[in-house]
Design an enzyme around this catalytic site. Structure first.
Site, PDB file in Angstrom:
ATOM      1  CG  HIS A 184      -2.126  -0.956   0.842  1.00 52.15           C
ATOM      2  ND1 HIS A 184      -2.122  -2.267   1.241  1.00 52.15           N
ATOM      3  CD2 HIS A 184      -3.222  -0.790   0.075  1.00 52.15           C
ATOM      4  CE1 HIS A 184      -3.206  -2.844   0.767  1.00 52.15           C
ATOM      5  NE2 HIS A 184      -3.882  -1.987   0.061  1.00 52.15           N
TER       6      HIS A 184
ATOM      7  NE  ARG B 279      -6.289   0.718  -2.607  1.00 54.49           N
ATOM      8  CZ  ARG B 279      -5.707   0.765  -3.808  1.00 54.49           C
ATOM      9  NH1 ARG B 279      -5.543   1.925  -4.412  1.00 54.49           N
ATOM     10  NH2 ARG B 279      -5.294  -0.331  -4.394  1.00 54.49           N
TER      11      ARG B 279
ATOM     12  CD  GLU C  33      -9.401  -7.799  -2.346  1.00 57.84           C
ATOM     13  OE1 GLU C  33      -8.427  -7.135  -2.724  1.00 57.84           O
ATOM     14  OE2 GLU C  33     -10.203  -7.385  -1.485  1.00 57.84           O
TER      15      GLU C  33
ATOM     16  CG  ASN D 175      -2.763  -4.500  -6.036  1.00 58.37           C
ATOM     17  OD1 ASN D 175      -2.315  -4.619  -7.167  1.00 58.37           O
ATOM     18  ND2 ASN D 175      -3.286  -3.385  -5.588  1.00 58.37           N
ATOM     19  CG  ASP D 176      -5.077  -8.126  -1.340  1.00 60.45           C
ATOM     20  OD1 ASP D 176      -4.027  -8.370  -0.709  1.00 60.45           O
ATOM     21  OD2 ASP D 176      -5.792  -7.139  -1.114  1.00 60.45           O
TER      22      ASP D 176
ATOM     23  CB  CYS E 254      -9.800  -1.784  -9.086  1.00 64.80           C
ATOM     24  SG  CYS E 254     -10.098  -2.950  -7.756  1.00 64.80           S
TER      25      CYS E 254
HETATM   26  C1  PEP Z   1      -6.128  -5.195  -4.777  1.00 61.99           C
HETATM   27  O1  PEP Z   1      -5.954  -6.002  -3.869  1.00 61.99           O
HETATM   28  O2  PEP Z   1      -5.757  -5.387  -5.958  1.00 61.99           O
HETATM   29  C2  PEP Z   1      -6.808  -3.917  -4.508  1.00 61.99           C
HETATM   30  C3  PEP Z   1      -7.129  -3.102  -5.473  1.00 61.99           C
HETATM   31  O3  PEP Z   1      -7.032  -3.599  -3.205  1.00 61.99           O
HETATM   32  P1  PEP Z   1      -5.887  -3.058  -2.217  1.00 61.99           P
HETATM   33  O4  PEP Z   1      -4.664  -2.791  -3.048  1.00 61.99           O
HETATM   34  O5  PEP Z   1      -6.412  -1.843  -1.570  1.00 61.99           O
HETATM   35  O6  PEP Z   1      -5.712  -4.210  -1.282  1.00 61.99           O
HETATM   36 MG    MG Z   2      -6.960  -5.775  -1.987  1.00 60.86          MG
END
Ligand code: PEP
Ligand code: MG
Length: 576
Positions: A194, A301, A436, A459-460, A507
Site C-alpha cells: 500500500h 479506498r 481478490e 494485488n491481493d 482495479c
Molecule cells: C487489490 O488487492 O488489488 C486492490 C485493489 O485492493 P488493495 O490494493 O487496496 O488491497
Molecule cells: Mg486488496
C-alpha cells in the site's frame, strides 16, 4: 565514491536530489561523515550528551517517590552503570575520531556491537539486559538531538529532497502527501504494497525493496532515482548526472504530450470503447482525477479516512467525505469500497487482534462482519450519498457466498432504518465484490448471482494465489503477475462475468501497468481502474490497439506454462 543500488521500480520518472534520511524509531539515526576539523567539536558534543543523560538519571534517582516499586531504583542504578561503563561511551569516541562518523552513528554502531555480544549469552536474564542498553542509547540520542551538530550537512535550498526510509507505512505516506519531496526510496516493501500504491498517488519517482539503502546512504548525499528501472545512483559523477538530466527532460516532455489525450475517448482501433476509471484514497484526490481524464472513480479506498487519528469517523463525517467525491464526479460512476482494514493497513483506533499472519487474519469484510455496528455506520453513509450520483458499493476480500449474504443482510437493515427515518437513498444501490481471494475467483458462479458487479483486485489475488506477501521485500522478486495461475484466474473471471453480462473491472495495479493492457483487453476486459497518473499512458495504448487482433496471441499465452515463453509472447503482443 559513486555506486548503484537496485530495487523494485514503483513510480516512474527520474529525480535528482539530496538524501534526507527519515525514521520513526528513536533508535534509527542519520549518519554522515564529519570533516577532520570538526572531530574535536563532535566528541565534545557526544560527551556533553552523555553528561546530560547521566544528570537526568541521577535526578530521577534522587526523586524516586516513596510508593514507587523497588525495582525502579534497581533499574535506574543499572542504567547508570551502563552509562558510566566505558564500553558504551569510549568506543564511539574512537569511531568519531578515526572513522569520522557523526556522534549518533558512532553510538549506534557501538550499540549494535554490544547487542551482538549479548545475544551470545546463554543466561536468559542476562541476555535480556540488551533491552536496557538500548534504552540508555535512546536517552543519549535524545540528549544529542538537543545539541545540533555543526557537522550536519546542509545543502542549497533550491536542491530537491529525496526521502530515504527503512520502511514507510501507508499512514506515513498520507502525511507526506502534503510535503515537497521529489522522490522517495525504502529498504522494505513490494511493488503492490500500500505504501507503493500511495507513492504512485504522489506522482513522484520511487523505488522500494532496496534492502540496506537506509544504512548505506548518508544524509545530504546526491542521489539519482530512476523510478522506471528501479535504480538508485549514489554520488553520481558529472557524466552520469548529465545523462540523467537529459532523460529527466525527455520524461517530462512525454508526460506533457500524454496530457493532451485528456478529453480523447479511450476507443480502440476496432472501435471498442473502454472505460478508464480512477483509484482514489480521499476527496483531495479529485483534482488529479479531473486532470487525468478518468470517466469515474473505480475504487475509493475509504480506509484512509480512518488513518492517523485516535477515533473512528462517524456516519456524518463519512457521509460528508463521500459526498464531496460523488458531487465532484457530476453523475459519473463512483465505486465506494467499504473498509479494508488489516494486513499492511493497520488502523490505530481499531484493533484486528494480534495475529501471526495479518494478511490471513481478521481483514476487510471479515473485520466488518465481526463489528456489524461499525459496518452499518459506513453502509448507511454510502447509502445516503447514493442519492447524489451514480454510487456503487464494493465489498473487499469476499471469499464465499456466506459473506455476501451476511453483508446484504446488514445493507438491508441499514436501508430499513433509513426508510423509517425518512432519509433518501437509492433503493437499488448496486453492490459488488472484490475478486481478490482465489476462492472467490474459483467459485465465482456461486457468488456472482447475488451481486451486481465485480472488480478484480490483482494485488491481493497475486499475493494469495502465489502465497507471496505483497509488502515483503525478501520475496518481492517472486511476485509475478504473469504467472500462468494468475493469468488463468483473470481470464476465467473476466470471461464468466462477461457471459452473464455483469460488469467486471480490474482495479489492482495490473490495470495501470502498460505491460498488461493488451493482454487484459485480449481477455475481454472493458473497464480498468488505476491511479489517475497512469490513465493517459494506458489510454494511448488502447488508442493503438486492435482488440480483435490481440485475442489470438492472448489465447496462446493462456496455454503457455513456461515463464520465459509467456514473457516473450507478452512482448510480442505489445510490439507496434
Ligand atoms: C487489490 O488487492 O488489488 C486492490 C485493489 O485492493 P488493495 O490494493 O487496496 O488491497
Ligand atoms: Mg486488496
Amino acid at each position: 565514491m559513486s555506486y548503484t543500488i537496485h530495487g523494485i521500480a514503483v513510480a516512474n520518472g527520474i529525480a535528482i536530489g539530496r538524501a534526507h534520511l527519515f525514521s520513526h524509531s528513536s533508535i534509527e539515526v542519520t549518519h554522515y561523515t564529519i570533516k577532520e576539523e570538526q572531530i574535536d567539536q563532535e566528541i565534545v558534543r557526544f560527551k556533553d550528551a552523555i553528561a546530560d543523560a547521566r544528570d537526568e538519571l541521577e535526578t530521577l534517582q534522587a526523586n524516586i517517590p516513596d510508593n514507587a516499586p523497588t525495582e525502579f531504583s534497581a533499574f535506574l542504578q543499572l542504567h547508570l552503570m551502563i552509562l558510566n561503563d566505558g564500553t558504551l561511551s569510549n568506543e564511539p569516541t574512537n569511531l568519531i575520531r578515526h572513522q569520522q562518523c557523526n556522534a549518533e552513528w558512532a553510538l549506534r554502531l557501538q550499540m549494535e556491537q554490544l547487542i551482538e555480544q549479548f545475544q551470545l549469552i546463554e543466561d536468559p536474564y542476562l541476555r535480556e539486559r540488551q533491552a536496557d542498553v538500548v534504552q540508555v542509547v535512546e536517552r543519549i540520542l535524545k540528549a544529542l538531538t538537543g545539541k545540533k551538530s555543526a557537522a550536519m550537512p546542509t545543502w542549497d535550498k533550491d536542491e530537491e529532497i529525496i526521502l530515504v526510509a527503512h520502511d514507510l507505512g501507508p499512514a506515513d505516506m498520507l502525511v507526506f502527501k502534503n510535503q515537497a519531496f521529489q522522490a522517495f526510496i525504502t529498504d522494505m516493501g513490494g511493488a503492490t504494497s500500500h505504501t507503493a500504491i500511495l507513492a504512485r498517488g504522489l506522482s513522484i519517482p520511487s523505488v522500494v525493496a532496496l534492502h540496506h539503502a537506509w544504512h548505506i546512504i548518508k544524509e545530504g548525499e546526491l542521489l539519482i532515482i530512476d523510478g522506471t528501472c528501479g535504480v538508485v545512483i549514489v554520488n553520481p559523477d558529472e557524466t552520469v548526472l548529465t545523462e540523467y538530466r537529459v532523460k529527466q527532460e525527455q520524461w517530462n516532455e512525454q508526460k506533457k504530450k500524454l496530457k493532451k489525450l485528456r478529453l480523447t475517448p479511450a476507443k480502440s482501433l476496432d472501435n471498442e470503447e473502454i472505460l478508464l476509471l480512477a483509484n482514489i484514497e480521499s476527496p483531495q484526490d479529485m483534482d488529479t482525477v479531473k486532470k487525468s481524464g478518468a470517466l469515474g472513480v473505480g475504487l475509493y479506498r475509504t480506509e484512509f479516512l480512518f488513518m492517523n487519528r485516535i477515533t473512528t469517523p462517524g456516519e456524518e463525517e463519512q457521509f460528508k467525505a463521500y459526498r464531496k467525491v460523488v458531487e465532484s464526479m457530476k453523475g459519473q460512476p463512483i465505486i465506494i469500497r467499504t473498509l479494508d482494514i488489516g494486513a499492511d493497513k493497520p488502523i490505530d483506533s481499531l484493533s484486528t487482534g494480534h495475529t501471526l499472519n495479518p494478511a490471513l487474519g481478521l481483514r476487510a469484510v471479515r473485520y466488518c462482519l465481526s463489528e456489524p455496528h461499525l459496518f452499518k455506520i459506513q453502509l448507511r453513509a454510502i447509502l445516503r450519498v447514493s442519492q447524489f450520483g451514480d454510487v456503487h458499493c464494493l465489498i473487499p476480500m469476499i471469499s464465499s457466498n456466506h459473506e455476501v449474504n451476511q453483508t446484504m443482510a446488514i445493507i438491508h437493515q441499514a436501508k430499513k432504518e433509513l426508510l423509517e427515518e425518512g432519509i433518501a437513498f437509492n433503493q437499488h444501490l448496486p453492490v459488488g465484490a472484490m475478486i481478490e481471494v482465489p476462492a472467490a475467483a474459483l467459485a465465482l458462479p456461486l457468488i456472482l448471482d447475488s451481486l451486481d458487479f465485480i472488480s478484480i483486485g490483482t494485488n491481493d489475488l497475486i499475493q494469495y494465489t502465489l502465497a507471496i506477501d505483497r509488502s515483503d521485500d525478501a520475496v518481492a522478486h517472486l511476485y509475478n503477475p504473469a504467472h500462468p495461475a494468475i493469468l488463468s484466474l483473470l481470464a476465467n473471471t473476466i470471461a464468466f462475468a462477461n457471459s452473464t453480462n455483469k460488469p467486471v473491472s480490474v482495479c489492482g495495479e495490473m490495470a495501470g501497468d502498460p505491460r498488461f493492457t493488451r493482454l487484459l483487453l485480449g481477455m475481454g476486459l472493458k473497464e480498468f481502474s488505476m491511479h489517475p497518473a497512469h490513465i493517459p499512458e494506458i489510454k494511448q495504448i488502447i488508442l493503438n490497439t486492435d482488440i480483435e487482433k490481440t485475442k489470438k496471441i492472448t489465447k496462446k499465452i493462456l496455454k503457455t506454462y513456461d515463464f520465459e515463453k509467456i514473457n516473450a509472447l507478452i512482448s510480442e503482443l505489445n510490439q507496434h
